[in-house]
Design a protein around this motif. Structure first.
Motif, PDB file in Angstrom:
ATOM      1  N   VAL A 152     -77.320 -43.722 -13.889  1.00  0.00           N
ATOM      2  CA  VAL A 152     -78.075 -42.383 -14.236  1.00  0.00           C
ATOM      3  C   VAL A 152     -77.398 -41.399 -14.980  1.00  0.00           C
ATOM      4  CG1 VAL A 152     -79.091 -40.430 -12.934  1.00  0.00           C
ATOM      5  CG2 VAL A 152     -79.970 -42.381 -12.301  1.00  0.00           C
ATOM      6  N   LYS A 156     -77.736 -39.692 -18.950  1.00  0.00           N
ATOM      7  CA  LYS A 156     -77.668 -38.554 -19.265  1.00  0.00           C
ATOM      8  C   LYS A 156     -76.723 -38.467 -20.498  1.00  0.00           C
ATOM      9  CE  LYS A 156     -81.431 -37.504 -16.478  1.00  0.00           C
ATOM     10  NZ  LYS A 156     -82.090 -37.241 -16.748  1.00  0.00           N
ATOM     11  N   ASP A 186     -79.024 -32.032 -14.936  1.00  0.00           N
ATOM     12  CA  ASP A 186     -79.592 -32.927 -14.990  1.00  0.00           C
ATOM     13  C   ASP A 186     -79.580 -33.969 -13.983  1.00  0.00           C
ATOM     14  OD1 ASP A 186     -81.537 -31.350 -16.267  1.00  0.00           O
ATOM     15  OD2 ASP A 186     -81.025 -32.721 -18.656  1.00  0.00           O
ATOM     16  N   GLN A 190     -81.481 -35.216 -10.957  1.00  0.00           N
ATOM     17  CA  GLN A 190     -81.735 -36.610 -10.851  1.00  0.00           C
ATOM     18  C   GLN A 190     -81.364 -37.038  -9.063  1.00  0.00           C
ATOM     19  OE1 GLN A 190     -83.612 -37.997 -13.583  1.00  0.00           O
ATOM     20  NE2 GLN A 190     -84.389 -39.781 -11.537  1.00  0.00           N
ATOM     21  N   ARG A 195     -85.595 -36.958  -9.823  1.00  0.00           N
ATOM     22  CA  ARG A 195     -86.443 -36.221 -11.477  1.00  0.00           C
ATOM     23  C   ARG A 195     -85.425 -34.937 -10.939  1.00  0.00           C
ATOM     24  NH1 ARG A 195     -90.497 -32.193 -10.463  1.00  0.00           N
ATOM     25  NH2 ARG A 195     -90.758 -31.789  -8.025  1.00  0.00           N
ATOM     26  N   ASP A 196     -85.700 -35.136 -12.703  1.00  0.00           N
ATOM     27  CA  ASP A 196     -84.740 -33.811 -13.551  1.00  0.00           C
ATOM     28  C   ASP A 196     -85.931 -32.426 -14.227  1.00  0.00           C
ATOM     29  OD1 ASP A 196     -84.167 -34.335 -15.868  1.00  0.00           O
ATOM     30  OD2 ASP A 196     -83.144 -35.566 -14.781  1.00  0.00           O
ATOM     31  N   SER A 280     -83.004 -41.047  -3.672  1.00  0.00           N
ATOM     32  CA  SER A 280     -82.375 -39.414  -3.418  1.00  0.00           C
ATOM     33  C   SER A 280     -81.853 -38.931  -2.397  1.00  0.00           C
ATOM     34  CB  SER A 280     -83.601 -38.264  -4.083  1.00  0.00           C
ATOM     35  OG  SER A 280     -84.017 -38.382  -3.120  1.00  0.00           O
TER      36      SER A 280
END
Length: 518
Positions: A152, A156, A186, A190, A195-196, A280
């Motif tokens: 992740v 980014k 972000d 996430q 989600r962002d 998450s």
């Protein structure tokens, strides 16, 4: 007829006199108690600070985040332990920091009001209650969990590199502090919600979000002085509050955005395309064994606000400061690049956090960046619940709020000579990373209340610095030390308020030096 009003008002005179006398005598009596009879009366410090909270209010609210320097002046005058307000002691001693923040410690109830998030772990006063809430988060932020979610962060950072590539050679000026804030926002979004909002794709990297955070941090000082303000605001619809105080609109939008993400997770009403990939933080909180009252929308929204706020600004500030100093001193930058080439042969080489953490000079740059950026500047009062604290010859009354400020440790001239200078070499010994200074690297705190996001922050710092500076040549644009130097303590360090931020241009890609391979 004319005697009746006079007759009615005469009995009111003694009552009125009593009220006026009480209003006059109460503050005088309170001041005398605080000066001579209060449990903290024997401790050194300014008499005015001992008498009234308005002393702190003046420096923190009227002068906008200057109380920390006033505390420093108090220590210069009165010694290492001072009474900084009617109820609280402050200690300036790097060797006592770990003692103060270890063991069973409650937070100071008045202090946590600054977060305006009473349900968050950050705002939890009691040690045991905090332990319950924190236990539900620990696994997600463990070293192992962060390694598992490294893709992740890599993704980014890749998006950020793409944005830099898009303006390379064009002369376009980039607010790199806003870019790093978008990156960290972000990432934490996430992590938290699966989600962002893709701030990395915004033309200005959602500069408004950075400004919202700074406004929220400054507003915390006012809420700490007048905690009832939050309760009053909560009596009115958000739209009314935004109308009465337009500066609150961004805060309310942030709060509403967190709620819009948390509630569908708790209700199980997420859209089909959402919540895929990794689980998450809030999926975990929903399904963990916390008591039902700990899983309400209100409490978890408070948790979400703190996670997104705390997980954004401090790491972004460290990235910004490291970037400034690397571009200010090309010698440091070239040493770093030389080391990076040993594990990243090309500017697009794949690399892991685990491998980067083994690089001594990069580790030194990261540690020095953390030190000089401070992170959380605010003092963090603690209340010992299982012992009577002693500091040198002073016996501290039981359940007294006591604090230290990380700023005074990180800028201590004895531990870190020339503390305002960026010197990665202070973290090296015989070309190896020197861990002996790490006990004084207090950006993340100590003890059971240590920042839960420490491992995530380190992963972001290592990957971002390594990949950005291995790939691109950057240059500063109309930026000086005043644009990063702390001028205000708004819980986090803030430079002069008229600063235009740290601005850069992306000049080109790093030229490969093949000779070193031969």
């Amino acid at each position: 007829m004319t005697l009746l009003p006079l007759t009615l008002t005469l009995p009111l005179a003694p009552l009125l006199i009593t009220i006026i006398a009480t209003l006059l005598l109460y503050p005088i009596t309170l001041a005398l108690y605080r000066l001579y009879f209060h449990p903290l009366a024997k401790f050194p410090g300014p008499k005015l600070a001992a008498v009234t909270d308005w002393y702190e209010f003046y420096f923190d609210v009227v002068k906008r985040g200057q109380f920390m320097w006033e505390i420093g002046r108090m220590h210069d005058l009165y010694g290492p332990i001072v009474r900084i307000n009617p109820e609280e002691l402050h200690i300036n001693d790097p060797e006592y920091y770990e003692k103060l923040y270890s063991g069973k410690r409650d937070k100071y109830a008045r202090w946590v009001d600054l977060g305006a998030t009473p349900g968050a772990s950050f705002s939890t006063v009691g040690h045991e209650h905090h332990r319950l809430r924190r236990g539900a988060l620990n696994a997600f932020f463990s070293k192992r969990a962060v390694v598992a979610l490294e893709p992740v962060i890599q993704g980014k950072v890749g998006r950020l590199l793409g944005r830099f590539g898009g303006v390379m050679g064009t002369g376009e000026v980039v607010r790199v502090d806003a870019a790093f804030t978008a990156l960290t926002m972000d990432v934490i979004s996430q992590y938290s919600f699966a989600r962002d909002d893709d701030y990395l794709s915004e033309p200005d990297f959602k500069l408004q979000w950075k400004e919202t955070l700074i406004g929220a941090f400054e507003g915390g000082a006012l809420l700490r002085q007048f905690p009832w303000m939050l309760r009053v605001m909560n009596l009115f619809p958000d739209a009314w509050v935004a109308w009465m105080n337009p500066s609150m609109k961004l805060m309310l939008d942030w709060k509403a955005g967190v709620r819009a993400r948390v509630k569908p997770i708790l209700d199980g009403t997420e859209k089909e395309e959402e919540g895929k990939g990794h689980r998450s933080i809030f999926h975990e909180l929903r399904d963990c064994n916390l008591p039902r009252e700990e899983k309400t929308v209100g409490r978890l929204c408070d948790e979400g606000q703190i996670l997104t706020g705390a997980g954004t600004e401090t790491t972004a500030t460290t990235l910004t400061q490291i970037t400034f100093f690397l571009l200010e001193d090309r010698g440091i930058l070239e040493k770093l690049r030389s080391e990076l080439r040993t594990v990243m042969p090309t500017k697009d080489s794949e690399i892991s956090v685990t491998r980067l953490e083994q690089l001594p000079y990069l580790s030194a740059v990261i540690s020095e960046g953390l030190r000089i950026s401070i992170g959380v500047t605010a003092r963090l009062p603690r209340i010992a619940t299982d012992e009577i604290l002693k500091y040198k010859e002073w016996v501290i009354p039981f359940r007294t709020p006591v604090s230290e400020s990380g700023y005074f440790i990180l800028m201590n001239e004895t531990i870190f000579p020339e503390p305002s200078k960026f010197r990665p070499e202070r973290w090296l010994k015989d070309s190896k990373y020197n861990r002996s200074l790490e006990k004084y690297l207090v950006n993340f705190g100590k003890g059971t209340r240590q920042c839960v996001g420490m491992n995530l922050a380190y992963a972001e710092l290592y990957l971002t610095i390594a990949r950005v500076f291995r790939k691109y040549e950057l240059e500063l644009f109309e930026t000086t030390i005043e644009d990063i130097e702390m001028a205000h303590d708004f819980f986090a360090p803030v430079p002069r308020l008229d600063s235009k931020g740290v601005r850069i241009r992306v000049v080109g890609e790093v030229k490969e030096q093949y000779g070193w391979l031969l």
